[in-house]
Design a protein around this motif. Structure first.
Motif, PDB file in Angstrom:
ATOM      1  N   PHE A   1       0.818  -1.217   0.000  1.00 18.23           N
ATOM      2  CA  PHE A   1       0.000   0.000   0.000  1.00 18.23           C
ATOM      3  C   PHE A   1       0.854   1.271   0.000  1.00 18.23           C
ATOM      4  O   PHE A   1       0.346   2.372   0.136  1.00 18.23           O
ATOM      5  N   GLY A   2       2.179   1.100  -0.100  1.00 14.90           N
ATOM      6  CA  GLY A   2       3.063   2.256  -0.221  1.00 14.90           C
ATOM      7  C   GLY A   2       3.606   2.801   1.084  1.00 14.90           C
ATOM      8  O   GLY A   2       4.399   3.729   1.093  1.00 14.90           O
ATOM      9  N   HIS A   3       3.187   2.227   2.216  1.00 18.36           N
ATOM     10  CA  HIS A   3       3.695   2.706   3.509  1.00 18.36           C
ATOM     11  C   HIS A   3       4.900   1.861   3.918  1.00 18.36           C
ATOM     12  O   HIS A   3       4.801   0.991   4.778  1.00 18.36           O
ATOM     13  N   ASN A   4       6.033   2.094   3.263  1.00 19.30           N
ATOM     14  CA  ASN A   4       7.226   1.315   3.573  1.00 19.30           C
ATOM     15  C   ASN A   4       7.715   1.632   4.974  1.00 19.30           C
ATOM     16  O   ASN A   4       7.713   2.786   5.390  1.00 19.30           O
ATOM     17  N   GLU A   5       8.138   0.588   5.691  1.00 15.18           N
ATOM     18  CA  GLU A   5       8.540   0.771   7.093  1.00 15.18           C
ATOM     19  C   GLU A   5      10.039   0.590   7.258  1.00 15.18           C
ATOM     20  O   GLU A   5      10.624  -0.378   6.761  1.00 15.18           O
ATOM     21  N   PHE A   6      10.631   1.502   7.995  1.00 19.45           N
ATOM     22  CA  PHE A   6      12.061   1.482   8.296  1.00 19.45           C
ATOM     23  C   PHE A   6      12.360   0.353   9.284  1.00 19.45           C
ATOM     24  O   PHE A   6      11.677   0.201  10.297  1.00 19.45           O
ATOM     25  N   ILE A   7      13.376  -0.483   8.984  1.00 18.57           N
ATOM     26  CA  ILE A   7      13.785  -1.554   9.914  1.00 18.57           C
ATOM     27  C   ILE A   7      15.021  -1.135  10.702  1.00 18.57           C
ATOM     28  O   ILE A   7      15.031  -1.138  11.928  1.00 18.57           O
ATOM     29  N   GLY A   8      16.070  -0.744   9.993  1.00 25.44           N
ATOM     30  CA  GLY A   8      17.309  -0.343  10.680  1.00 25.44           C
ATOM     31  C   GLY A   8      18.315   0.187   9.682  1.00 25.44           C
ATOM     32  O   GLY A   8      18.119   0.095   8.462  1.00 25.44           O
ATOM     33  N   GLU A   9      19.404   0.739  10.181  1.00 26.41           N
ATOM     34  CA  GLU A   9      20.399   1.343   9.292  1.00 26.41           C
ATOM     35  C   GLU A   9      21.797   1.186   9.846  1.00 26.41           C
ATOM     36  O   GLU A   9      22.007   0.825  11.008  1.00 26.41           O
ATOM     37  N   THR A  10      22.766   1.476   8.988  1.00 25.11           N
ATOM     38  CA  THR A  10      24.154   1.608   9.411  1.00 25.11           C
ATOM     39  C   THR A  10      24.795   2.680   8.538  1.00 25.11           C
ATOM     40  O   THR A  10      24.272   3.006   7.479  1.00 25.11           O
ATOM     41  N   ARG A  11      25.898   3.260   9.001  1.00 29.42           N
ATOM     42  CA  ARG A  11      26.586   4.309   8.232  1.00 29.42           C
ATOM     43  C   ARG A  11      28.078   4.025   8.165  1.00 29.42           C
ATOM     44  O   ARG A  11      28.658   3.506   9.113  1.00 29.42           O
ATOM     45  N   VAL A  12      28.670   4.378   7.028  1.00 27.27           N
ATOM     46  CA  VAL A  12      30.113   4.194   6.836  1.00 27.27           C
ATOM     47  C   VAL A  12      30.717   5.532   6.441  1.00 27.27           C
ATOM     48  O   VAL A  12      30.301   6.141   5.444  1.00 27.27           O
ATOM     49  N   VAL A  13      31.680   6.003   7.221  1.00 30.38           N
ATOM     50  CA  VAL A  13      32.427   7.222   6.885  1.00 30.38           C
ATOM     51  C   VAL A  13      33.417   6.839   5.788  1.00 30.38           C
ATOM     52  O   VAL A  13      34.294   6.003   5.986  1.00 30.38           O
ATOM     53  N   LEU A  14      33.262   7.426   4.608  1.00 29.32           N
ATOM     54  CA  LEU A  14      33.993   6.959   3.428  1.00 29.32           C
ATOM     55  C   LEU A  14      35.501   7.168   3.514  1.00 29.32           C
ATOM     56  O   LEU A  14      36.262   6.444   2.888  1.00 29.32           O
ATOM     57  N   LYS A  15      35.943   8.137   4.306  1.00 27.28           N
ATOM     58  CA  LYS A  15      37.396   8.363   4.377  1.00 27.28           C
ATOM     59  C   LYS A  15      38.121   7.214   5.083  1.00 27.28           C
ATOM     60  O   LYS A  15      39.342   7.125   5.026  1.00 27.28           O
ATOM     61  N   LYS A  16      37.355   6.324   5.718  1.00 28.94           N
ATOM     62  CA  LYS A  16      37.974   5.156   6.361  1.00 28.94           C
ATOM     63  C   LYS A  16      38.293   4.054   5.357  1.00 28.94           C
ATOM     64  O   LYS A  16      38.975   3.097   5.682  1.00 28.94           O
ATOM     65  N   LEU A  17      37.771   4.179   4.127  1.00 27.23           N
ATOM     66  CA  LEU A  17      38.068   3.177   3.097  1.00 27.23           C
ATOM     67  C   LEU A  17      39.430   3.456   2.474  1.00 27.23           C
ATOM     68  O   LEU A  17      39.813   4.607   2.293  1.00 27.23           O
ATOM     69  N   LYS A  18      40.138   2.386   2.121  1.00 24.94           N
ATOM     70  CA  LYS A  18      41.397   2.539   1.400  1.00 24.94           C
ATOM     71  C   LYS A  18      41.100   2.533  -0.093  1.00 24.94           C
ATOM     72  O   LYS A  18      40.268   1.748  -0.562  1.00 24.94           O
ATOM     73  N   LEU A  19      41.768   3.423  -0.835  1.00 23.73           N
ATOM     74  CA  LEU A  19      41.531   3.534  -2.269  1.00 23.73           C
ATOM     75  C   LEU A  19      41.804   2.207  -2.970  1.00 23.73           C
ATOM     76  O   LEU A  19      42.802   1.538  -2.680  1.00 23.73           O
ATOM     77  N   ASN A  20      40.905   1.826  -3.871  1.00 29.85           N
ATOM     78  CA  ASN A  20      41.068   0.636  -4.715  1.00 29.85           C
ATOM     79  C   ASN A  20      41.181  -0.675  -3.941  1.00 29.85           C
ATOM     80  O   ASN A  20      41.717  -1.655  -4.457  1.00 29.85           O
ATOM     81  N   GLN A  21      40.692  -0.682  -2.701  1.00 32.39           N
ATOM     82  CA  GLN A  21      40.692  -1.918  -1.910  1.00 32.39           C
ATOM     83  C   GLN A  21      39.288  -2.211  -1.407  1.00 32.39           C
ATOM     84  O   GLN A  21      38.682  -1.388  -0.734  1.00 32.39           O
ATOM     85  N   LYS A  22      38.790  -3.399  -1.749  1.00 31.31           N
ATOM     86  CA  LYS A  22      37.439  -3.779  -1.322  1.00 31.31           C
ATOM     87  C   LYS A  22      37.433  -4.098   0.168  1.00 31.31           C
ATOM     88  O   LYS A  22      38.331  -4.782   0.666  1.00 31.31           O
ATOM     89  N   LYS A  23      36.422  -3.576   0.860  1.00 32.81           N
ATOM     90  CA  LYS A  23      36.277  -3.877   2.286  1.00 32.81           C
ATOM     91  C   LYS A  23      34.882  -4.447   2.527  1.00 32.81           C
ATOM     92  O   LYS A  23      33.885  -3.894   2.063  1.00 32.81           O
ATOM     93  N   THR A  24      34.821  -5.584   3.236  1.00 34.27           N
ATOM     94  CA  THR A  24      33.543  -6.229   3.528  1.00 34.27           C
ATOM     95  C   THR A  24      33.118  -5.909   4.956  1.00 34.27           C
ATOM     96  O   THR A  24      33.936  -5.928   5.883  1.00 34.27           O
ATOM     97  N   PHE A  25      31.838  -5.602   5.137  1.00 37.12           N
ATOM     98  CA  PHE A  25      31.264  -5.278   6.442  1.00 37.12           C
ATOM     99  C   PHE A  25      30.179  -6.286   6.778  1.00 37.12           C
ATOM    100  O   PHE A  25      29.435  -6.730   5.898  1.00 37.12           O
ATOM    101  N   ASN A  26      30.075  -6.660   8.042  1.00 40.09           N
ATOM    102  CA  ASN A  26      28.979  -7.496   8.533  1.00 40.09           C
ATOM    103  C   ASN A  26      28.558  -6.882   9.860  1.00 40.09           C
ATOM    104  O   ASN A  26      29.185  -7.111  10.883  1.00 40.09           O
ATOM    105  N   VAL A  27      27.520  -6.054   9.848  1.00 42.87           N
ATOM    106  CA  VAL A  27      27.230  -5.205  11.005  1.00 42.87           C
ATOM    107  C   VAL A  27      25.804  -5.377  11.509  1.00 42.87           C
ATOM    108  O   VAL A  27      24.898  -5.776  10.765  1.00 42.87           O
ATOM    109  N   CYS A  28      25.622  -5.061  12.786  1.00 40.34           N
ATOM    110  CA  CYS A  28      24.280  -5.018  13.373  1.00 40.34           C
ATOM    111  C   CYS A  28      23.575  -3.754  12.875  1.00 40.34           C
ATOM    112  O   CYS A  28      24.153  -2.669  12.915  1.00 40.34           O
ATOM    113  N   LEU A  29      22.346  -3.916  12.439  1.00 45.62           N
ATOM    114  CA  LEU A  29      21.555  -2.731  12.091  1.00 45.62           C
ATOM    115  C   LEU A  29      21.177  -1.992  13.363  1.00 45.62           C
ATOM    116  O   LEU A  29      20.958  -2.613  14.410  1.00 45.62           O
TER     117      LEU A  29
END
Length: 352
Positions: free
Chosen positions: A147-175
């Motif tokens: 019916f269009g009333h999408n409900e928020f479950i949870g979120e996480t945030r990543v500060v991009l400057k913590k990533l290393k250039l050209n290196q893939k980083k995998t996250f497994n986090v609690c929402l």
């Protein structure tokens, strides 16, 4: 003393707030709305967060391509949202600050599950090193409702400057529940979208409307500036069909008259148009005094065209726009491409 500390949620609770949070017994009557909102967002522990579920994803910034690749892998143990004890989850991405519909990406929806597997890669184009230093990626999981009333479950945030250039980083986090922004959400501000709207208001008028890749070349033999609109990405949708019919206006000012105004062809039903070249006859010595106005418009037949977003290049500009102009002045006969953010500030008349 070790017991309350063990319950403090990571990256949310600060030492300064611990005594205040622990000194108010839960049985007392609730404080005023703003304090209650703050406590609600800050006082849960890791056990509470776990009940919202886990999200696994990987991030890779490819510097050469100016791309941020977000691979949304899966979620596990999501909070049930529907009457059948399941959910219809999807993941939505926003870049903060400057969140807008144009920089929102989302996965497909996986039906009737608390353990969805997406394995879907969402790509942000035109992400510069400057963006990587300043931006935060917000990943939110929501339940799609028919019916269009999408409900928020949870979120996480990543500060991009913590990533290393050209290196893939995998996250497994609690929402987590909606993470507080720079200032506490006041009474009436709800979870989810309202929080990024708060952040948008904090940024004043700097709403992002998309990205544009521009090439500049100064041809010293012909005394000409060659401006290329290579492509646009993530343009804000202006039409009811979810697309735009974009074209780009380029204006070299001041004192250049009609010959300084150019525009590209209209590209129908796309948010990612590409390639167009313009040339301007101008002496190199005068170029330093000029400003290049770039604006993207949505064509509307029989009506005035809608402004999507724009940027200005020149020695009075800042950041990437200034750097690009300076590099063009310094490197004659060399083609220099850079991505720029389109903002909702219009410097060009609609009907020229």
């Amino acid at each position: 003393m070790s017991r309350p500390e063990a319950r403090a949620p990571p990256a949310i609770q600060t030492d300064a707030r611990l005594p205040a949070a622990n000194s108010v017994p839960a049985s007392r009557q609730p404080p005023p709305p703003t304090a209650e909102d703050e406590e609600d967002a800050n006082s849960y522990d890791s056990d509470d967060a776990t009940t919202l579920g886990m999200l696994e994803f990987s991030l890779l910034y490819e510097e050469e391509k100016n791309e941020l690749r977000c691979n949304i892998i899966k979620a596990k143990g999501l909070k049930p949202m529907d009457s059948n004890g399941l959910a219809d989850p999807y993941v939505k991405l926003h870049l903060l600050p400057g969140a807008s519909k144009s920089n929102k990406l989302r996965t497909k929806t996986i039906r009737t599950t608390l353990n969805p597997v997406w394995n879907e890669t969402l790509v942000y184009h035109g992400i510069t090193n400057e963006d990587m230093q300043k931006k935060t990626l917000r990943l939110s999981v929501s339940d799609e409702d028919k019916f269009g009333h999408n409900e928020f479950i949870g979120e996480t945030r990543v500060v991009l400057k913590k990533l290393k250039l050209n290196q893939k980083k995998t996250f497994n986090v609690c929402l987590e529940r909606a993470i507080p922004v720079r200032r506490t959400a006041g009474a009436g501000a709800s979870r989810g979208m309202a929080l990024y709207e708060e952040e948008l208001k904090d940024d004043g008028e700097a709403e992002e409307r998309g990205r544009i890749l521009i090439s500049l070349t100064y041809n010293s033999q012909q005394s000409r500036l060659i401006v290329g609109v290579v492509r646009c990405a993530h343009l804000a949708a202006m039409d009811s069909n979810g697309y735009s019919d974009p074209f780009v206006k380029i204006y070299l000012k001041p004192d250049m008259g009609k010959k300084a105004k150019n525009k590209t062809q209209i590209k129908k039903k796309t948010l990612n148009p590409d390639e167009h070249l313009d040339t301007y006859e101008v002496k190199h010595a005068e170029l330093a005094k000029k400003t290049l106005d770039v604006s993207v418009w949505d064509y509307d037949m029989g009506k005035s065209n809608d402004f999507i977003g724009g940027c200005q290049l020149g020695i009075t500009a800042k950041g990437e726009c200034l750097k690009h102009w300076y590099e063009c002045l310094k490197n004659k006969d060399k083609k220099i491409e850079r991505w720029h953010v389109l903002l909702n500030q219009n410097n060009i008349e609609a009907d020229d």
